[in-house]
Motif scaffolding. Structure first.
Motif, PDB file in Angstrom:
ATOM      1  N   ALA B 123      52.288  36.996  46.583  1.00 40.50           N
ATOM      2  CA  ALA B 123      52.234  38.366  46.067  1.00 40.50           C
ATOM      3  C   ALA B 123      51.036  38.539  45.141  1.00 40.50           C
ATOM      4  O   ALA B 123      50.315  39.542  45.210  1.00 40.50           O
ATOM      5  CB  ALA B 123      53.538  38.686  45.329  1.00 40.50           C
ATOM      6  N   LEU B 124      50.811  37.543  44.271  1.00 40.67           N
ATOM      7  CA  LEU B 124      49.708  37.655  43.314  1.00 40.67           C
ATOM      8  C   LEU B 124      48.355  37.575  44.013  1.00 40.67           C
ATOM      9  O   LEU B 124      47.424  38.303  43.664  1.00 40.67           O
ATOM     10  CB  LEU B 124      49.824  36.563  42.249  1.00 40.67           C
ATOM     11  CG  LEU B 124      50.895  36.842  41.187  1.00 40.67           C
ATOM     12  CD1 LEU B 124      51.202  35.584  40.391  1.00 40.67           C
ATOM     13  CD2 LEU B 124      50.433  37.964  40.261  1.00 40.67           C
ATOM     14  N   LEU B 125      48.253  36.704  45.006  1.00 44.41           N
ATOM     15  CA  LEU B 125      46.986  36.589  45.725  1.00 44.41           C
ATOM     16  C   LEU B 125      46.680  37.884  46.466  1.00 44.41           C
ATOM     17  O   LEU B 125      45.545  38.331  46.543  1.00 44.41           O
ATOM     18  CB  LEU B 125      47.020  35.393  46.677  1.00 44.41           C
ATOM     19  CG  LEU B 125      46.898  34.044  45.983  1.00 44.41           C
ATOM     20  CD1 LEU B 125      47.126  32.896  46.958  1.00 44.41           C
ATOM     21  CD2 LEU B 125      45.526  33.913  45.329  1.00 44.41           C
ATOM     22  N   GLN B 126      47.723  38.490  46.996  1.00 44.21           N
ATOM     23  CA  GLN B 126      47.586  39.797  47.635  1.00 44.21           C
ATOM     24  C   GLN B 126      47.022  40.789  46.618  1.00 44.21           C
ATOM     25  O   GLN B 126      46.075  41.528  46.887  1.00 44.21           O
ATOM     26  CB  GLN B 126      48.983  40.255  48.101  1.00 44.21           C
ATOM     27  CG  GLN B 126      49.025  41.603  48.774  1.00 44.21           C
ATOM     28  CD  GLN B 126      48.853  41.454  50.274  1.00 44.21           C
ATOM     29  OE1 GLN B 126      49.419  40.542  50.860  1.00 44.21           O
ATOM     30  NE2 GLN B 126      48.066  42.322  50.869  1.00 44.21           N
ATOM     31  N   GLU B 127      47.612  40.747  45.422  1.00 49.16           N
ATOM     32  CA  GLU B 127      47.249  41.715  44.390  1.00 49.16           C
ATOM     33  C   GLU B 127      45.795  41.560  43.928  1.00 49.16           C
ATOM     34  O   GLU B 127      45.140  42.538  43.613  1.00 49.16           O
ATOM     35  CB  GLU B 127      48.194  41.525  43.200  1.00 49.16           C
ATOM     36  CG  GLU B 127      48.409  42.779  42.424  1.00 49.16           C
ATOM     37  CD  GLU B 127      49.513  42.598  41.399  1.00 49.16           C
ATOM     38  OE1 GLU B 127      49.490  43.307  40.401  1.00 49.16           O
ATOM     39  OE2 GLU B 127      50.381  41.712  41.578  1.00 49.16           O
ATOM     40  N   VAL B 128      45.314  40.318  43.852  1.00 50.19           N
ATOM     41  CA  VAL B 128      43.918  40.124  43.431  1.00 50.19           C
ATOM     42  C   VAL B 128      42.972  40.153  44.640  1.00 50.19           C
ATOM     43  O   VAL B 128      41.793  39.831  44.511  1.00 50.19           O
ATOM     44  CB  VAL B 128      43.715  38.812  42.627  1.00 50.19           C
ATOM     45  CG1 VAL B 128      44.531  38.831  41.352  1.00 50.19           C
ATOM     46  CG2 VAL B 128      44.043  37.595  43.475  1.00 50.19           C
ATOM     47  N   GLY B 129      43.489  40.532  45.783  1.00 50.35           N
ATOM     48  CA  GLY B 129      42.631  40.732  46.952  1.00 50.35           C
ATOM     49  C   GLY B 129      42.202  39.451  47.633  1.00 50.35           C
ATOM     50  O   GLY B 129      41.135  39.384  48.221  1.00 50.35           O
ATOM     51  N   LEU B 130      43.032  38.419  47.545  1.00 53.04           N
ATOM     52  CA  LEU B 130      42.648  37.152  48.160  1.00 53.04           C
ATOM     53  C   LEU B 130      43.657  36.681  49.205  1.00 53.04           C
ATOM     54  O   LEU B 130      43.743  35.491  49.500  1.00 53.04           O
ATOM     55  CB  LEU B 130      42.466  36.066  47.085  1.00 53.04           C
ATOM     56  CG  LEU B 130      41.168  36.194  46.268  1.00 53.04           C
ATOM     57  CD1 LEU B 130      41.121  35.139  45.193  1.00 53.04           C
ATOM     58  CD2 LEU B 130      39.943  36.095  47.160  1.00 53.04           C
ATOM     59  N   TYR B 137      39.772  25.787  49.441  1.00 50.01           N
ATOM     60  CA  TYR B 137      39.599  25.033  48.209  1.00 50.01           C
ATOM     61  C   TYR B 137      38.630  25.795  47.298  1.00 50.01           C
ATOM     62  O   TYR B 137      37.774  26.530  47.795  1.00 50.01           O
ATOM     63  CB  TYR B 137      39.055  23.629  48.514  1.00 50.01           C
ATOM     64  CG  TYR B 137      40.115  22.694  49.032  1.00 50.01           C
ATOM     65  CD1 TYR B 137      41.043  22.142  48.160  1.00 50.01           C
ATOM     66  CD2 TYR B 137      40.201  22.376  50.384  1.00 50.01           C
ATOM     67  CE1 TYR B 137      42.036  21.287  48.626  1.00 50.01           C
ATOM     68  CE2 TYR B 137      41.182  21.524  50.864  1.00 50.01           C
ATOM     69  CZ  TYR B 137      42.098  20.979  49.972  1.00 50.01           C
ATOM     70  OH  TYR B 137      43.074  20.147  50.432  1.00 50.01           O
ATOM     71  N   PRO B 138      38.751  25.605  45.972  1.00 51.51           N
ATOM     72  CA  PRO B 138      37.877  26.343  45.048  1.00 51.51           C
ATOM     73  C   PRO B 138      36.392  26.218  45.379  1.00 51.51           C
ATOM     74  O   PRO B 138      35.646  27.180  45.203  1.00 51.51           O
ATOM     75  CB  PRO B 138      38.204  25.705  43.698  1.00 51.51           C
ATOM     76  CG  PRO B 138      39.625  25.293  43.826  1.00 51.51           C
ATOM     77  CD  PRO B 138      39.786  24.838  45.260  1.00 51.51           C
ATOM     78  N   SER B 139      35.955  25.049  45.879  1.00 54.00           N
ATOM     79  CA  SER B 139      34.527  24.877  46.159  1.00 54.00           C
ATOM     80  C   SER B 139      34.042  25.815  47.258  1.00 54.00           C
ATOM     81  O   SER B 139      32.847  25.986  47.445  1.00 54.00           O
ATOM     82  CB  SER B 139      34.247  23.428  46.555  1.00 54.00           C
ATOM     83  OG  SER B 139      34.968  23.090  47.721  1.00 54.00           O
ATOM     84  N   GLN B 140      34.992  26.433  47.986  1.00 51.77           N
ATOM     85  CA  GLN B 140      34.597  27.347  49.059  1.00 51.77           C
ATOM     86  C   GLN B 140      34.543  28.800  48.576  1.00 51.77           C
ATOM     87  O   GLN B 140      34.263  29.696  49.359  1.00 51.77           O
ATOM     88  CB  GLN B 140      35.596  27.234  50.212  1.00 51.77           C
ATOM     89  CG  GLN B 140      35.620  25.848  50.847  1.00 51.77           C
ATOM     90  CD  GLN B 140      36.833  25.658  51.739  1.00 51.77           C
ATOM     91  OE1 GLN B 140      37.966  25.673  51.274  1.00 51.77           O
ATOM     92  NE2 GLN B 140      36.587  25.483  53.028  1.00 51.77           N
ATOM     93  N   LEU B 141      34.841  29.028  47.284  1.00 54.90           N
ATOM     94  CA  LEU B 141      34.933  30.399  46.781  1.00 54.90           C
ATOM     95  C   LEU B 141      33.721  30.771  45.938  1.00 54.90           C
ATOM     96  O   LEU B 141      33.062  29.901  45.371  1.00 54.90           O
ATOM     97  CB  LEU B 141      36.189  30.554  45.909  1.00 54.90           C
ATOM     98  CG  LEU B 141      37.536  30.204  46.532  1.00 54.90           C
ATOM     99  CD1 LEU B 141      38.646  30.468  45.527  1.00 54.90           C
ATOM    100  CD2 LEU B 141      37.774  30.975  47.812  1.00 54.90           C
ATOM    101  N   SER B 142      33.458  32.079  45.837  1.00 51.31           N
ATOM    102  CA  SER B 142      32.417  32.573  44.928  1.00 51.31           C
ATOM    103  C   SER B 142      32.986  32.615  43.510  1.00 51.31           C
ATOM    104  O   SER B 142      34.195  32.490  43.308  1.00 51.31           O
ATOM    105  CB  SER B 142      31.993  33.965  45.354  1.00 51.31           C
ATOM    106  OG  SER B 142      33.039  34.889  45.103  1.00 51.31           O
ATOM    107  N   GLY B 143      32.097  32.808  42.528  1.00 51.64           N
ATOM    108  CA  GLY B 143      32.522  32.860  41.125  1.00 51.64           C
ATOM    109  C   GLY B 143      33.577  33.934  40.877  1.00 51.64           C
ATOM    110  O   GLY B 143      34.589  33.689  40.219  1.00 51.64           O
ATOM    111  N   GLY B 144      33.349  35.124  41.439  1.00 48.52           N
ATOM    112  CA  GLY B 144      34.302  36.210  41.254  1.00 48.52           C
ATOM    113  C   GLY B 144      35.656  35.879  41.858  1.00 48.52           C
ATOM    114  O   GLY B 144      36.701  36.158  41.263  1.00 48.52           O
ATOM    115  N   MET B 145      35.645  35.262  43.036  1.00 54.72           N
ATOM    116  CA  MET B 145      36.903  34.879  43.685  1.00 54.72           C
ATOM    117  C   MET B 145      37.641  33.838  42.854  1.00 54.72           C
ATOM    118  O   MET B 145      38.858  33.891  42.681  1.00 54.72           O
ATOM    119  CB  MET B 145      36.625  34.343  45.091  1.00 54.72           C
ATOM    120  CG  MET B 145      36.169  35.420  46.073  1.00 54.72           C
ATOM    121  SD  MET B 145      35.340  34.687  47.494  1.00 54.72           S
ATOM    122  CE  MET B 145      36.701  34.527  48.625  1.00 54.72           C
TER     123      MET B 145
END
Ligand SMILES: Nc1ncnc2c1ncn2[C@@H]1O[C@H](COP(=O)(O)OP(=O)(O)O)[C@@H](O)[C@H]1O
Ligand SMILES: [Mg+2]
Lengths: 262, 265
Positions: B123-130, B137-145
């Motif tokens: 639910a929370l990931l949905q809410e933050v648009g992810l 894994y975090p290394s695959q994400l941008s700073g904002g993500m």
């Protein structure tokens, strides 16, 4: 246009490989020229053919595998013992100042001691059996590992630890669930590096009262000026070192897929 | 869910002195008194080095005040706790855990059942648009993500108060503007108390119900400005005269402090 003279500029993978192959081949060519050309006496430098022949003989009679096995036992036992102690101690040393305060003077002193200087004491204390050889590898790697891994642990970001507390982690949970996994990539990298160093201690380890092992094989061949066997031993050690390095590389990629650097 | 009136933070006459290793004492905070009612979005702005992070760390329980006291709903703060979630400026996701497992970290420690914490994380990931990034894994994400995951992770513990230490400070300005709107949306939905720290004046006014301006070190509260701008707020707010007037006011207050912090020219 490829600019080979610009610093920090990428070159094509093919060229990279070609340059490496060229270097190896020139070395081999130089060896052939010196040995086959008769510029160097045979008891100084065996020919590539003689080394291959010595290798084939060792394989056929099985003696080479005996030496490889003995050396592997010594290297792996010494390295495993050192790692088993150095990894947890190093992680604690890097993150707990009290542990660092206790261990720093000892490691600071021991890390610069040539292991060969300790051999006489090792012989007095634990004799000339395989334990002594394992102890040489142990002493050669343990203190270096301790310092490298303490550094890995010290570099774990304080914010990562703090955010864990704010998420409800206890101190014990911070150590086991955050500090430990955060150290793993650095630990693996340094185990790989120190595994290479362990190989460099092999001849020193088999200096005293050995009757098998690659180091022993080399030392023994020196007495008869069998440069073919000496060179064979050197190549086998180099190849085995390369192999363990590759194994560590694959192990890291397999165990820690989330940590990208290779 | 926490009761409606939970999340009242009281900071009373707090001071912090740091002891340097050489034995010199540095006063980071002096006589800070702040009262933040439940569900308020309070922003603190101040020049760099004035003690903003130190103040937030006191509320988080990561540091102890040298004097004064801090209470949350009347309970004194004794150490870090899951009822006070924090988002740092630096990227603090656990690199060895997937996005989903990062968000589940707090609930997992608390012993929340796998199904329940999985549902909460979704639910929370949905809410933050992810949504769709659960297994990354975090290394695959941008700073904002990464900061969006960090926000979701802090919220997964259902904290009474959210502490944010320049969480968007390392992001480029476009991403930062989007993150500010995202945070407002989440705050309007969850309606938790938020204590947000920044040195960006636009950000402070855009987000806050109230903006507390701090002095240069030793940090004190120099002024408190209520921000009576309508909500919900969008990017068009930034160009209104009311916004400009508030910005001028905060800028004047901060300029004097920046000069003081820079020392004699
Ligand atoms: N653990 C510490 N030990 C000594 N001094 C510190 C410590 N933490 C912060 N300080 C000092 O306190 C002051 C305030 O720091 P900080 O709260 O990080 O400021 P800000 O977040 O506003 O930039 C700074 O001068 C900093 O050097
Ligand atoms: Mg700060």
């Amino acid at each position: 246009m490829i600019d080979l003279l610009a610093p920090k500029t990428e070159i094509p993978a093919g060229l990279h490989l070609a340059l490496g192959a060229a270097a190896l081949l020139s070395l081999l060519g130089l060896w052939c020229l010196l040995s086959y050309g008769g510029y160097v006496r045979p008891d100084f430098l065996a020919t590539p053919g003689q080394v291959l022949l010595a290798g084939w003989k060792g394989v056929r009679t099985g003696t080479l595998f005996g030496h490889i096995y003995s050396s592997l036992v010594v290297i792996l036992a010494g390295f495993a013992l050192a790692s088993l102690l150095a990894v947890p101690l190093g992680i604690l040393m890097g993150s707990f100042q009290a542990v660092a305060a206790v261990l720093e003077p000892i490691t600071g002193f021991m890390r610069y001691l040539p292991v060969s200087a300790l051999i006489p004491l090792l012989i007095l204390w634990i004799g000339i059996g395989i334990e002594q050889k394992i102890a040489v590898i142990f002493l050669g790697t343990f203190f270096q590992q301790l310092i490298l891994i303490a550094d890995v642990s010290a570099r774990v970001s304080k914010d990562l630890i703090d955010v864990s507390y704010t998420l409800g982690a206890s101190r014990a949970q911070v150590v086991t669930r955050v500090l430990l996994p955060a150290c793993l990539p650095g630990v693996m990298d340094n185990l790989r590096v120190t595994m290479g160093w362990a190989w460099t201690y092999l001849v020193v380890a088999e200096l005293v009262a050995a009757n098998s092992g690659l180091g022993y094989m080399i030392l023994n061949a020196m007495r008869g000026l069998f440069t073919d066997v000496i060179l064979l031993g050197i190549f086998v050690i180099g190849l085995l070192g390369l192999l363990t390095d590759l194994l560590f590389k694959l192990l890291r990629r397999w165990l820690l897929p989330w940590s990208a650097s290779f | 869910m926490a009761a409606n009136d939970a999340g009242a933070l009281a900071i009373e006459q707090v001071a912090v002195h740091f002891q340097s290793r050489a034995g010199r004492s540095v006063t980071a905070l002096e006589d800070i008194t702040l009262s933040i009612p439940p569900r308020q979005l309070a922003v603190i702005v101040g020049p760099s080095g004035c003690g903003k992070s130190t103040l937030l760390r006191l509320v988080a329980g990561l540091n102890r005040p040298s004097a004064g006291r801090i209470t949350l709903d009347g309970r004194p703060i004794k150490g870090p706790g899951a009822e006070r979630g924090m988002v740092f400026q630096s990227y603090t996701l656990f690199p060895w855990l997937t996005v989903q497992r990062n968000v589940e970290f707090g609930p997992e420690l608390k012993g929340v059942a796998a199904a329940e914490r999985g549902r909460r994380a979704q639910a929370l990931l949905q809410e933050v648009g992810l949504a769709g990034f659960e297994d990354a894994y975090p290394s695959q994400l941008s700073g904002g993500m990464m900061q969006r995951v960090a926000l979701a992770r802090a919220l997964a513990n259902e904290p009474e108060i959210l502490l944010m230490d320049e969480p968007f400070g390392a992001l480029d300005s476009q991403t930062r503007a989007l993150m500010q709107e995202l945070l407002l949306g989440i705050w309007e939905h969850h309606h938790k108390t938020v204590l947000f720290i920044t040195h960006d004046i636009d950000e402070a006014i855009f987000l806050g119900d109230v903006v507390h301006v701090m002095t240069a070190r030793p940090g004190r509260i120099k002024a408190t400005l209520p921000i009576d701008l309508p909500r919900p707020r969008g990017p068009e707010l930034l160009t209104t005269p009311a916004f400009a007037a508030l910005k001028r006011e905060v800028m004047a207050l901060l300029r004097a402090e920046a000069l003081a912090a820079a020392g004699p020219a």
